[in-house]
Design a protein around this motif. Structure first.
Motif, PDB file in Angstrom:
ATOM      1  N   GLN A 116     121.352  45.743  92.843  1.00 25.73           N
ATOM      2  CA  GLN A 116     122.677  46.229  92.495  1.00 25.73           C
ATOM      3  C   GLN A 116     123.695  45.711  93.501  1.00 25.73           C
ATOM      4  OE1 GLN A 116     123.216  50.497  92.368  1.00 25.73           O
ATOM      5  NE2 GLN A 116     124.994  50.336  91.033  1.00 25.73           N
ATOM      6  N   GLU A 117     124.726  45.066  92.990  1.00 25.44           N
ATOM      7  CA  GLU A 117     125.792  44.569  93.843  1.00 25.44           C
ATOM      8  C   GLU A 117     127.039  44.361  92.998  1.00 25.44           C
ATOM      9  OE1 GLU A 117     125.660  41.516  97.393  1.00 25.44           O
ATOM     10  OE2 GLU A 117     125.883  40.421  95.514  1.00 25.44           O
ATOM     11  N   ASN A 118     128.115  45.038  93.392  1.00 25.84           N
ATOM     12  CA  ASN A 118     129.394  44.946  92.692  1.00 25.84           C
ATOM     13  C   ASN A 118     129.224  45.211  91.201  1.00 25.84           C
ATOM     14  OD1 ASN A 118     130.595  44.294  95.161  1.00 25.84           O
ATOM     15  ND2 ASN A 118     130.232  42.109  94.861  1.00 25.84           N
ATOM     16  N   ALA A 119     129.450  44.208  90.367  1.00 26.20           N
ATOM     17  CA  ALA A 119     129.414  44.400  88.916  1.00 26.20           C
ATOM     18  C   ALA A 119     128.113  43.914  88.293  1.00 26.20           C
ATOM     19  CB  ALA A 119     130.599  43.687  88.269  1.00 26.20           C
ATOM     20  N   THR A 120     127.059  43.848  89.091  1.00 26.85           N
ATOM     21  CA  THR A 120     125.768  43.372  88.572  1.00 26.85           C
ATOM     22  C   THR A 120     124.652  44.328  88.982  1.00 26.85           C
ATOM     23  OG1 THR A 120     126.480  41.062  88.727  1.00 26.85           O
ATOM     24  CG2 THR A 120     124.124  41.470  88.513  1.00 26.85           C
ATOM     25  N   ALA A 121     123.862  44.727  88.014  1.00 27.83           N
ATOM     26  CA  ALA A 121     122.689  45.566  88.276  1.00 27.83           C
ATOM     27  C   ALA A 121     121.533  45.039  87.429  1.00 27.83           C
ATOM     28  CB  ALA A 121     122.973  47.022  87.938  1.00 27.83           C
ATOM     29  N   ILE A 122     120.319  45.127  87.977  1.00 31.29           N
ATOM     30  CA  ILE A 122     119.128  44.645  87.270  1.00 31.29           C
ATOM     31  C   ILE A 122     118.074  45.746  87.294  1.00 31.29           C
ATOM     32  CG2 ILE A 122     117.309  42.898  87.193  1.00 31.29           C
ATOM     33  CD1 ILE A 122     119.180  41.007  88.674  1.00 31.29           C
ATOM     34  N   ILE A 123     117.466  45.976  86.141  1.00 30.44           N
ATOM     35  CA  ILE A 123     116.391  46.964  86.047  1.00 30.44           C
ATOM     36  C   ILE A 123     115.291  46.454  85.129  1.00 30.44           C
ATOM     37  CG2 ILE A 123     117.467  48.200  84.110  1.00 30.44           C
ATOM     38  CD1 ILE A 123     116.305  50.796  85.394  1.00 30.44           C
ATOM     39  N   SER A 124     114.045  46.777  85.471  1.00 27.37           N
ATOM     40  CA  SER A 124     112.898  46.456  84.619  1.00 27.37           C
ATOM     41  C   SER A 124     112.373  47.750  84.025  1.00 27.37           C
ATOM     42  CB  SER A 124     111.801  45.747  85.419  1.00 27.37           C
ATOM     43  OG  SER A 124     112.183  44.439  85.753  1.00 27.37           O
ATOM     44  N   TRP A 127     112.260  39.353  70.154  1.00 32.49           N
ATOM     45  CA  TRP A 127     113.561  38.840  69.717  1.00 32.49           C
ATOM     46  C   TRP A 127     114.655  39.879  69.876  1.00 32.49           C
ATOM     47  CZ3 TRP A 127     117.135  40.011  65.897  1.00 32.49           C
ATOM     48  CH2 TRP A 127     118.117  39.034  65.688  1.00 32.49           C
ATOM     49  N   ILE A 128     114.414  41.096  69.405  1.00 36.30           N
ATOM     50  CA  ILE A 128     115.466  42.117  69.464  1.00 36.30           C
ATOM     51  C   ILE A 128     115.761  42.530  70.892  1.00 36.30           C
ATOM     52  CG2 ILE A 128     113.991  44.172  69.231  1.00 36.30           C
ATOM     53  CD1 ILE A 128     117.418  43.570  67.579  1.00 36.30           C
ATOM     54  N   LEU A 129     114.730  42.624  71.740  1.00 31.13           N
ATOM     55  CA  LEU A 129     114.940  43.057  73.122  1.00 31.13           C
ATOM     56  C   LEU A 129     115.602  41.975  73.968  1.00 31.13           C
ATOM     57  CD1 LEU A 129     111.611  45.013  73.735  1.00 31.13           C
ATOM     58  CD2 LEU A 129     113.912  45.970  73.517  1.00 31.13           C
ATOM     59  N   GLU A 130     115.490  40.720  73.555  1.00 29.93           N
ATOM     60  CA  GLU A 130     116.167  39.654  74.287  1.00 29.93           C
ATOM     61  C   GLU A 130     117.561  39.368  73.713  1.00 29.93           C
ATOM     62  OE1 GLU A 130     113.619  36.232  74.706  1.00 29.93           O
ATOM     63  OE2 GLU A 130     112.559  37.194  76.372  1.00 29.93           O
ATOM     64  N   ASN A 131     117.987  40.211  72.774  1.00 34.62           N
ATOM     65  CA  ASN A 131     119.335  40.094  72.213  1.00 34.62           C
ATOM     66  C   ASN A 131     120.101  41.412  72.321  1.00 34.62           C
ATOM     67  OD1 ASN A 131     119.860  37.349  70.647  1.00 34.62           O
ATOM     68  ND2 ASN A 131     117.702  37.853  70.425  1.00 34.62           N
ATOM     69  N   LEU A 132     119.774  42.208  73.335  1.00 29.76           N
ATOM     70  CA  LEU A 132     120.446  43.493  73.507  1.00 29.76           C
ATOM     71  C   LEU A 132     121.933  43.338  73.762  1.00 29.76           C
ATOM     72  CD1 LEU A 132     117.867  45.435  75.733  1.00 29.76           C
ATOM     73  CD2 LEU A 132     118.323  45.759  73.299  1.00 29.76           C
ATOM     74  N   GLN A 133     122.334  42.206  74.340  1.00 31.65           N
ATOM     75  CA  GLN A 133     123.756  41.988  74.625  1.00 31.65           C
ATOM     76  C   GLN A 133     124.594  41.956  73.351  1.00 31.65           C
ATOM     77  OE1 GLN A 133     121.356  39.820  75.239  1.00 31.65           O
ATOM     78  NE2 GLN A 133     121.839  37.847  74.298  1.00 31.65           N
ATOM     79  N   SER A 186     124.375  41.712  80.152  1.00 32.34           N
ATOM     80  CA  SER A 186     124.517  40.252  80.285  1.00 32.34           C
ATOM     81  C   SER A 186     123.329  39.534  79.675  1.00 32.34           C
ATOM     82  CB  SER A 186     124.669  39.862  81.758  1.00 32.34           C
ATOM     83  OG  SER A 186     125.748  40.546  82.345  1.00 32.34           O
ATOM     84  N   THR A 187     122.141  39.869  80.164  1.00 31.03           N
ATOM     85  CA  THR A 187     120.921  39.229  79.674  1.00 31.03           C
ATOM     86  C   THR A 187     119.792  40.244  79.646  1.00 31.03           C
ATOM     87  OG1 THR A 187     120.248  38.524  81.901  1.00 31.03           O
ATOM     88  CG2 THR A 187     121.541  36.944  80.587  1.00 31.03           C
ATOM     89  N   SER A 188     118.797  39.951  78.851  1.00 33.29           N
ATOM     90  CA  SER A 188     117.573  40.762  78.834  1.00 33.29           C
ATOM     91  C   SER A 188     116.400  39.829  78.575  1.00 33.29           C
ATOM     92  CB  SER A 188     117.646  41.854  77.764  1.00 33.29           C
ATOM     93  OG  SER A 188     117.983  41.307  76.511  1.00 33.29           O
ATOM     94  N   GLN A 189     115.360  39.970  79.380  1.00 35.51           N
ATOM     95  CA  GLN A 189     114.209  39.074  79.290  1.00 35.51           C
ATOM     96  C   GLN A 189     112.934  39.891  79.197  1.00 35.51           C
ATOM     97  OE1 GLN A 189     113.799  36.444  82.640  1.00 35.51           O
ATOM     98  NE2 GLN A 189     112.441  35.053  81.547  1.00 35.51           N
ATOM     99  N   ARG A 217     113.435  43.083  81.338  1.00 42.54           N
ATOM    100  CA  ARG A 217     114.272  43.036  82.545  1.00 42.54           C
ATOM    101  C   ARG A 217     115.727  42.841  82.098  1.00 42.54           C
ATOM    102  NH1 ARG A 217     115.460  39.185  87.033  1.00 42.54           N
ATOM    103  NH2 ARG A 217     115.205  40.337  88.995  1.00 42.54           N
ATOM    104  N   ILE A 218     116.541  43.839  82.370  1.00 42.85           N
ATOM    105  CA  ILE A 218     117.906  43.860  81.856  1.00 42.85           C
ATOM    106  C   ILE A 218     118.904  43.687  82.996  1.00 42.85           C
ATOM    107  CG2 ILE A 218     119.629  45.217  80.612  1.00 42.85           C
ATOM    108  CD1 ILE A 218     117.275  46.722  79.309  1.00 42.85           C
ATOM    109  N   THR A 219     119.819  42.746  82.824  1.00 44.77           N
ATOM    110  CA  THR A 219     120.932  42.558  83.753  1.00 44.77           C
ATOM    111  C   THR A 219     122.201  43.057  83.074  1.00 44.77           C
ATOM    112  OG1 THR A 219     119.875  40.587  84.693  1.00 44.77           O
ATOM    113  CG2 THR A 219     122.209  40.883  85.143  1.00 44.77           C
TER     114      THR A 219
END
Length: 272
Positions: free
Chosen positions: A80-88, A101-107, A114-117, A126-128
């Motif tokens: 977590q830093e400023n406007a970016t956070a990452i969680i798994s 497919w659906i989980l990698e298109n959460l944005q 931003s992204t999900s992998q 893993r969601i950013t």
């Protein structure tokens, strides 16, 4: 009794109890709502990858209110830093290509993501995201609404010691050891040095190189084989498939060269 199958989750439903929407049959309003969400966001192709891939959404009212606590959220986040956070998040329902497919298109479903992998073998996503634009609670509620409720356990989250997986470090260590020694033993043949002892022991050195390549081929590269096999089973194409194929082909070709005395093969490239 006349039964049908839910278009979203695939369970059997009695004709009298089914819900009709958009000429499709659903077992409950939850499944119908998920279909509506995907349709409104132009993501109905979710159903093209797998027949009835979804799970029935669960009632989670108030279940994740604890995610409003910033101190808890900060301990769940990877970064977590400023406007970016990452969680798994661990999502047990991940089971097919539609899920990936659906989980990698959460944005496309939620602004602020931003992204999900997806890590398919570990059933994790893993969601950013931007914590200013969207909260973790909102993301978790979204996942639950589309049938992918994450498994979040707070037991000993503050005191438990994180398990560090060092397997990749060990694999890299073995690969570097094998590569370095194979490179040294291969120099004479590379430079075509004509020495009696080199000509005399050429076969021995080749078999020694072959022996040194085995730990790297079997152990260090095992992750590629597993990932490639799982991708093939899931009918998905990823980068691990050509890498694993290249390693196997190079190893087999090199083994043939050594066995039939054609040369020393390409075991350096295989190990590298």
């Amino acid at each position: 009794m006349d039964t049908q199958h839910c278009f979203h989750c695939g369970i059997d439903i009695i004709k009298a109890e089914q819900i009709i929407f958009d000429d499709k049959k659903f077992c409950c309003n939850g499944c119908k709502t998920v279909y509506e969400i995907f349709s409104l966001n132009d993501m109905a192709c979710y159903y093209d990858f797998e027949k009835s891939p979804g799970a029935t959404p669960q009632e989670i009212k108030g279940k994740y209110d604890f995610l409003e606590n910033e101190s808890i959220v900060s301990k769940l986040l990877e970064f977590q830093e400023n406007a970016t956070a990452i969680i798994s998040l661990h999502i047990p329902h991940i089971h097919c290509s539609s899920c990936i497919w659906i989980l990698e298109n959460l944005q496309r479903l939620q602004k602020g993501i931003s992204t999900s992998q997806v890590n398919f073998p570990e059933k994790k996503v893993r969601i950013t995201y931007n914590p200013v634009a969207v909260s973790l609670k909102t993301i978790v509620n979204l996942l639950c609404a589309i049938g992918y409720e994450p498994n979040i356990s707070l037991e000993n989250y503050g005191t438990s010691k994180a398990n560090i997986d060092r397997s990749l470090i060990y694999k890299l260590g073995v690969a570097f050891f094998c590569f370095g020694n194979i490179m040294l033993l291969s120099f004479p043949e590379y430079f075509e040095v004509k020495e009696y002892w080199i000509d005399q022991y050429r076969g021995f050195f080749r078999w020694l190189i072959f022996a040194l390549s085995l730990p790297s081929f079997v152990y260090s590269a095992s992750g590629y084989y597993v990932a490639a096999w799982k991708s093939i089973k899931a009918k998905m194409l990823n980068i691990e498939i050509p890498i694993a194929l290249g390693i196997v082909v190079m190893f087999v070709r090199s083994t043939v060269d050594i066995v039939f005395d054609y040369g020393q093969g390409f075991l350096i490239a295989c190990v590298d």
